[in-house]
Design a protein around this motif. Structure first.
Motif, PDB file in Angstrom:
ATOM      1  N   ILE A   1      42.974  29.106  41.276  1.00 50.41           N
ATOM      2  CA  ILE A   1      43.748  29.927  40.448  1.00 50.41           C
ATOM      3  C   ILE A   1      43.064  30.539  39.509  1.00 50.41           C
ATOM      4  O   ILE A   1      43.187  31.637  39.347  1.00 50.41           O
ATOM      5  N   VAL A   2      42.287  29.864  38.839  1.00 55.49           N
ATOM      6  CA  VAL A   2      41.357  30.606  37.737  1.00 55.49           C
ATOM      7  C   VAL A   2      40.413  31.747  38.285  1.00 55.49           C
ATOM      8  O   VAL A   2      40.167  32.500  37.630  1.00 55.49           O
ATOM      9  N   SER A   3      39.830  31.268  39.467  1.00 56.36           N
ATOM     10  CA  SER A   3      38.974  32.440  40.357  1.00 56.36           C
ATOM     11  C   SER A   3      39.795  33.768  40.559  1.00 56.36           C
ATOM     12  O   SER A   3      39.310  34.738  40.440  1.00 56.36           O
ATOM     13  N   ILE A   4      40.960  33.554  41.034  1.00 53.61           N
ATOM     14  CA  ILE A   4      41.718  34.756  41.394  1.00 53.61           C
ATOM     15  C   ILE A   4      42.230  35.419  40.262  1.00 53.61           C
ATOM     16  O   ILE A   4      42.325  36.603  40.187  1.00 53.61           O
ATOM     17  N   LEU A   5      42.414  34.609  39.307  1.00 55.73           N
ATOM     18  CA  LEU A   5      42.787  35.571  37.730  1.00 55.73           C
ATOM     19  C   LEU A   5      41.655  36.249  37.431  1.00 55.73           C
ATOM     20  O   LEU A   5      41.757  37.536  37.068  1.00 55.73           O
ATOM     21  N   ILE A   6      40.534  35.638  37.381  1.00 58.02           N
ATOM     22  CA  ILE A   6      39.153  36.385  36.787  1.00 58.02           C
ATOM     23  C   ILE A   6      38.893  37.573  37.998  1.00 58.02           C
ATOM     24  O   ILE A   6      38.706  38.737  37.248  1.00 58.02           O
TER      25      ILE A   6
ATOM     26  N   LEU B   1      39.324  45.298  32.942  1.00 56.42           N
ATOM     27  CA  LEU B   1      38.933  45.127  31.755  1.00 56.42           C
ATOM     28  C   LEU B   1      37.667  46.355  31.345  1.00 56.42           C
ATOM     29  O   LEU B   1      37.787  46.914  30.515  1.00 56.42           O
ATOM     30  N   SER B   2      36.900  46.508  32.677  1.00 61.02           N
ATOM     31  CA  SER B   2      35.816  47.435  32.642  1.00 61.02           C
ATOM     32  C   SER B   2      36.466  48.812  32.663  1.00 61.02           C
ATOM     33  O   SER B   2      35.970  49.904  32.075  1.00 61.02           O
ATOM     34  N   THR B   3      37.398  49.016  33.396  1.00 61.30           N
ATOM     35  CA  THR B   3      38.306  50.378  33.396  1.00 61.30           C
ATOM     36  C   THR B   3      38.816  50.788  32.137  1.00 61.30           C
ATOM     37  O   THR B   3      38.690  51.758  31.368  1.00 61.30           O
ATOM     38  N   GLN B   4      39.432  49.768  31.223  1.00 55.86           N
ATOM     39  CA  GLN B   4      39.879  49.931  29.808  1.00 55.86           C
ATOM     40  C   GLN B   4      38.788  50.238  28.769  1.00 55.86           C
ATOM     41  O   GLN B   4      38.856  50.939  27.952  1.00 55.86           O
ATOM     42  N   LYS B   5      37.577  49.722  29.189  1.00 52.07           N
ATOM     43  CA  LYS B   5      36.404  49.798  28.292  1.00 52.07           C
ATOM     44  C   LYS B   5      35.992  51.346  28.569  1.00 52.07           C
ATOM     45  O   LYS B   5      35.838  52.173  27.455  1.00 52.07           O
ATOM     46  N   GLU B   6      35.923  51.836  29.753  1.00 57.57           N
ATOM     47  CA  GLU B   6      35.820  53.327  29.903  1.00 57.57           C
ATOM     48  C   GLU B   6      36.706  54.173  29.425  1.00 57.57           C
ATOM     49  O   GLU B   6      36.457  55.178  28.767  1.00 57.57           O
TER      50      GLU B   6
END
Length: 88
Positions: free
Chosen positions: A20-25, A32-37
């Protein structure tokens, strides 16, 4: 005989939690990278508008456009770099 009660997680429970944690990541990291751009682009656009405003104010005050030499003295180097790169 007394039965011992062991508290803890089984291997199956741990595997499910890690899955579950892997899927969320995998879902959130690309976002997050898109939001940074997007944030960088918004900041760069704000710098361009700020420099354009400074240039317009100079022209209104002095009756002529600012020369390159005057721009380099009056506008911070980083802002000038962004302006030259992103101006439309």
């Amino acid at each position: 005989m007394k039965k011992r009660i062991h508290q803890g997680f089984t291997l199956i429970e741990m595997t499910i939690v890690l899955l579950i944690v892997s899927i969320l990541i995998l879902v959130f990291v690309p976002n997050l990278s898109t939001q940074k751009e997007k944030a960088t682009d918004t900041g760069n656009n704000a710098v361009v508008k700020s420099v354009e405003t400074q240039l317009e104010l100079y022209e209104l005050e002095h009756g002529q456009k600012m020369t390159e030499a005057e721009m380099e003295k009056a506008i911070p180097e980083r802002q000038l770099e962004i302006y030259r790169k992103y101006k439309k």
